[in-house]
Design a protein around this motif. Sequence first.
Motif, short mmCIF file in Angstrom:
data_model
loop_
_atom_site.label_atom_id
_atom_site.label_comp_id
_atom_site.label_asym_id
_atom_site.label_seq_id
_atom_site.Cartn_x
_atom_site.Cartn_y
_atom_site.Cartn_z
N LEU A 259 1.03 -1.24 0.12
CA LEU A 259 -0.16 -0.08 -0.07
C LEU A 259 1.05 1.11 0.04
CD1 LEU A 259 -2.94 0.77 0.31
CD2 LEU A 259 -2.59 1.26 2.59
N THR A 260 0.68 2.06 -1.07
CA THR A 260 1.82 3.08 -1.28
C THR A 260 1.05 4.45 -1.44
OG1 THR A 260 1.96 2.36 -3.68
CG2 THR A 260 3.98 1.96 -2.11
N PRO A 267 -8.01 2.13 5.27
CA PRO A 267 -8.17 1.29 3.87
C PRO A 267 -8.75 -0.07 4.15
CG PRO A 267 -5.93 1.65 4.27
CD PRO A 267 -6.40 2.12 5.48
N VAL A 268 -9.83 -0.41 3.53
CA VAL A 268 -10.56 -1.76 3.53
C VAL A 268 -9.60 -2.82 3.12
CG1 VAL A 268 -12.30 -3.16 2.81
CG2 VAL A 268 -12.87 -0.68 3.58
N VAL A 269 -8.82 -2.50 2.09
CA VAL A 269 -7.83 -3.39 1.52
C VAL A 269 -6.95 -4.02 2.55
CG1 VAL A 269 -6.12 -1.77 0.89
CG2 VAL A 269 -6.27 -3.99 -0.19
N LEU A 270 -6.40 -3.35 3.57
CA LEU A 270 -5.68 -3.83 4.64
C LEU A 270 -6.27 -4.52 5.48
CD1 LEU A 270 -3.27 -0.91 5.74
CD2 LEU A 270 -2.82 -2.61 4.29
N LEU A 271 -7.77 -4.40 5.72
CA LEU A 271 -8.53 -5.30 6.65
C LEU A 271 -8.76 -6.66 5.93
CD1 LEU A 271 -11.13 -2.73 7.94
CD2 LEU A 271 -9.17 -3.41 8.96
N GLY A 287 -3.48 7.01 11.49
CA GLY A 287 -3.67 6.25 12.60
C GLY A 287 -4.49 4.95 12.08
N GLY A 288 -5.26 5.13 11.17
CA GLY A 288 -5.84 3.87 10.57
C GLY A 288 -5.01 2.92 10.09
N VAL A 289 -4.13 3.49 9.39
CA VAL A 289 -3.25 2.35 8.65
C VAL A 289 -2.38 1.79 9.73
CG1 VAL A 289 -0.83 2.12 7.33
CG2 VAL A 289 -2.94 3.64 6.46
N ARG A 290 -1.95 2.31 10.70
CA ARG A 290 -1.09 1.84 11.97
C ARG A 290 -2.01 0.81 12.63
NH1 ARG A 290 0.52 7.02 11.79
NH2 ARG A 290 -0.85 7.96 13.36
N SER A 291 -3.10 1.25 12.78
CA SER A 291 -3.98 0.30 13.59
C SER A 291 -4.35 -1.04 13.07
CB SER A 291 -5.45 0.96 13.80
OG SER A 291 -6.33 0.89 12.70
#
Length: 351
Positions: A259-260, A267-271, A287-291
């Motif tokens: 993810l760049t 992002p839902v793709v990380l979930l 913070g959402g990415v980090r979580s």
Amino acid sequence: MSVVFTCLDADTLGGIQQVTHTLAQGLAGRGHEVHVIGLRRSPAPFRYVQRPLYHQHVIGRPAENALARRLANGRLKRLFADVRPGYAIMTSPSVVARVSALLPAAFRPIGQYHGSYDHARGCWHLASIRRHYPALDQAIFLSEDDAWQFSEHALLPNARALPNPLAEWPAEMSVLETPRVLGVGRLEGVKRFDRLISAFARSDAPPPWELHLIGDGAELDRLRAHASHEGVADRVVFRGLVPAAAMPAEYLAASILGLTSEHEGLPVVLLESGAHGVPSVAFDVSGGVRSTGPVLVPPGDVDAFAAELGRLMGDEEERRRLGADARARTEAFRLDHVLDRWEQMFAHLDR
């Protein structure tokens, strides 16, 4: 009481829309009366839910003059007048600015923001949030970190964190043996797939490792040329749009997700990738990415991103460790857990 989600356009292919329809279907499945409103019609409507349990409405057209806006506002007010009193969830700063003044007094106004604090302060969003969100009953952000930053720096007394939900929980995990890095999203400038291609090229990934990009958009030709310039045109596969029902197979066939993006909320793709046990490498942009627990790289540092990609490509045991951790972290984002938090918020507002 009813739950009404209002989007600028509710049926465009995008993260806000996907989350909105997922929440709407979930809340309707729990017995709530739910409506999803698009303020304008999408030029290319995308269907997120095949059998929606909620009501869908479109108010106006994409191109609006002053008269069309007044007529659309009248239709919107009449629609709210016909819906049972409840909670009005406005999904972006532009929607809050337009809709909050039109709401009947019987509706509890709630404003969402699907970006990060860092992104908001770099554009007009922060000024709009500061102006319009304090008067709402609740301001919702995607992570505890972002909610805290908005509370402290935008002086919001009503900030609360509610994450994006994961619509489905997969039974299977990737075995992480296929030599494939996956990128998923619109092929648009903000997603910066050019950086992912460059990182893949600089990672010294040996064949048969490939980079598969799933999505479509205006950057397709430029990205093809960029892959050729980087010397990896034969190992960057542009897959185009893949139906949502076929995406689980894509995650099961991947070993790493990249993810760049220039900026992201949660992002839902990380979930989705994490739920399938696929480890990810991402720029540390929110913070959402980090979580979600990816391997974090300083924003824009392509060489550092390439080093992490190369490290994971060469270490199957580390991929398995990180993939198991990603699946465990993603458990908190399962739809039922997120719906519980929404209903807790509704109960809090009613006290």
